[in-house]
Design a protein around this motif. Sequence first.
Motif, PDB file in Angstrom:
ATOM      1  N   ILE A  77       0.865  -1.182   0.000  1.00 39.82           N
ATOM      2  CA  ILE A  77       0.000   0.000   0.000  1.00 39.82           C
ATOM      3  C   ILE A  77       0.900   1.230   0.000  1.00 39.82           C
ATOM      4  CG2 ILE A  77      -1.791   1.283   1.238  1.00 39.82           C
ATOM      5  CD1 ILE A  77      -2.703  -1.358   2.438  1.00 39.82           C
ATOM      6  N   MET A  78       0.783   2.037  -1.021  1.00 34.23           N
ATOM      7  CA  MET A  78       1.680   3.176  -1.207  1.00 34.23           C
ATOM      8  C   MET A  78       0.929   4.497  -1.186  1.00 34.23           C
ATOM      9  SD  MET A  78       4.058   1.795  -4.358  1.00 34.23           S
ATOM     10  CE  MET A  78       4.740   0.130  -4.388  1.00 34.23           C
ATOM     11  N   THR A  79       1.648   5.548  -0.844  1.00 35.36           N
ATOM     12  CA  THR A  79       1.129   6.900  -1.028  1.00 35.36           C
ATOM     13  C   THR A  79       1.254   7.252  -2.512  1.00 35.36           C
ATOM     14  OG1 THR A  79       3.281   7.946  -0.707  1.00 35.36           O
ATOM     15  CG2 THR A  79       1.921   7.584   1.267  1.00 35.36           C
ATOM     16  N   PRO A  80       0.530   8.252  -2.996  1.00 35.85           N
ATOM     17  CA  PRO A  80       0.708   8.670  -4.392  1.00 35.85           C
ATOM     18  C   PRO A  80       2.153   9.030  -4.719  1.00 35.85           C
ATOM     19  CG  PRO A  80      -1.301   9.613  -3.515  1.00 35.85           C
ATOM     20  CD  PRO A  80      -0.590   8.966  -2.357  1.00 35.85           C
ATOM     21  N   GLU A  81       2.833   9.682  -3.782  1.00 35.65           N
ATOM     22  CA  GLU A  81       4.225  10.076  -4.015  1.00 35.65           C
ATOM     23  C   GLU A  81       5.110   8.859  -4.234  1.00 35.65           C
ATOM     24  OE1 GLU A  81       7.691  12.814  -1.920  1.00 35.65           O
ATOM     25  OE2 GLU A  81       5.996  12.098  -0.737  1.00 35.65           O
ATOM     26  N   ARG A  82       4.996   7.880  -3.341  1.00 32.16           N
ATOM     27  CA  ARG A  82       5.819   6.676  -3.459  1.00 32.16           C
ATOM     28  C   ARG A  82       5.446   5.877  -4.710  1.00 32.16           C
ATOM     29  NH1 ARG A  82       9.809   3.617  -4.303  1.00 32.16           N
ATOM     30  NH2 ARG A  82       9.576   1.437  -3.691  1.00 32.16           N
ATOM     31  N   ALA A  83       4.153   5.801  -4.990  1.00 32.88           N
ATOM     32  CA  ALA A  83       3.702   5.039  -6.153  1.00 32.88           C
ATOM     33  C   ALA A  83       4.251   5.615  -7.446  1.00 32.88           C
ATOM     34  CB  ALA A  83       2.177   5.005  -6.190  1.00 32.88           C
ATOM     35  N   MET A  84       4.208   6.933  -7.594  1.00 29.16           N
ATOM     36  CA  MET A  84       4.675   7.538  -8.832  1.00 29.16           C
ATOM     37  C   MET A  84       6.198   7.548  -8.918  1.00 29.16           C
ATOM     38  SD  MET A  84       2.061   8.051 -10.681  1.00 29.16           S
ATOM     39  CE  MET A  84       1.699   6.411  -9.992  1.00 29.16           C
TER      40      MET A  84
END
Length: 248
Positions: free
Chosen positions: A90-97
């Motif tokens: 489960i990632m934050t948008p920042e980490r995901a991108m």
Amino acid sequence: MIDPTMILVRPQMGENIGAAARAMLNFGLTRMRVVGPRDGWPNPKAVAMASGAGRVLDNAGLFDDVPAAIADCDFVFATTARGRELTKPIMTPERAMDYARALSAEGKRVGILFGPERAGLENEDVVLANAIVTVPVNPEFPSLNLGQCVLLMGYEWARQKAEVAPEVVNFARTEYAQAHEIEALARHFEERLELAGFFFPEAKAPGMKVSLRNMWSRLPLTTAEVRTFHGMLRQIAFKLGEGGQKKT
């Protein structure tokens, strides 16, 4: 580098599809896929809402189901605000991108799933993804509009590549005052304050003047602002008289 594909799963309103397209183009993204839109495709309301981002809609792919829409993707993110009893990162948008950029740099194709407006992605959709993206929103009101969610992800994608300083000053037509100009302004203020009896008692006057000089040196004043201060002081002196008494 291949930009990520925004995959809208069973969107319900054409307006939200258009808003998503507009958000995508704001951040240079053009790869859209639409899965089973409720109101059919193409959708004139989507075109109207896209407001200049029509080319994103023109090139959007239409798919019957999620497996078909992600078939050529090497890695898939599923956006959801709800907790899932699924074992996935489960990632934050920042980490995901950030991760998406690393994958794209290797020539991998990345897809991002966005659920329908009413209830978001179903578990049957999420299980097809490699990771979950969750936005840290208010837990008492976690629902995001489809366009807003796409905007968040697009922003984070663009931010990963753009070297933008967190704070800048607009230097256009800006000329900062030099030290001698600040010194002259400080002296002018002291002169006027002396006449007004500000430095009282006399024993504290030196310390008060030091404090004022320190204040002036901290302020990033422009030459124009220094001139404005001088003009203000002259006008006050004119109205009150050089001796500090109001003219009649």
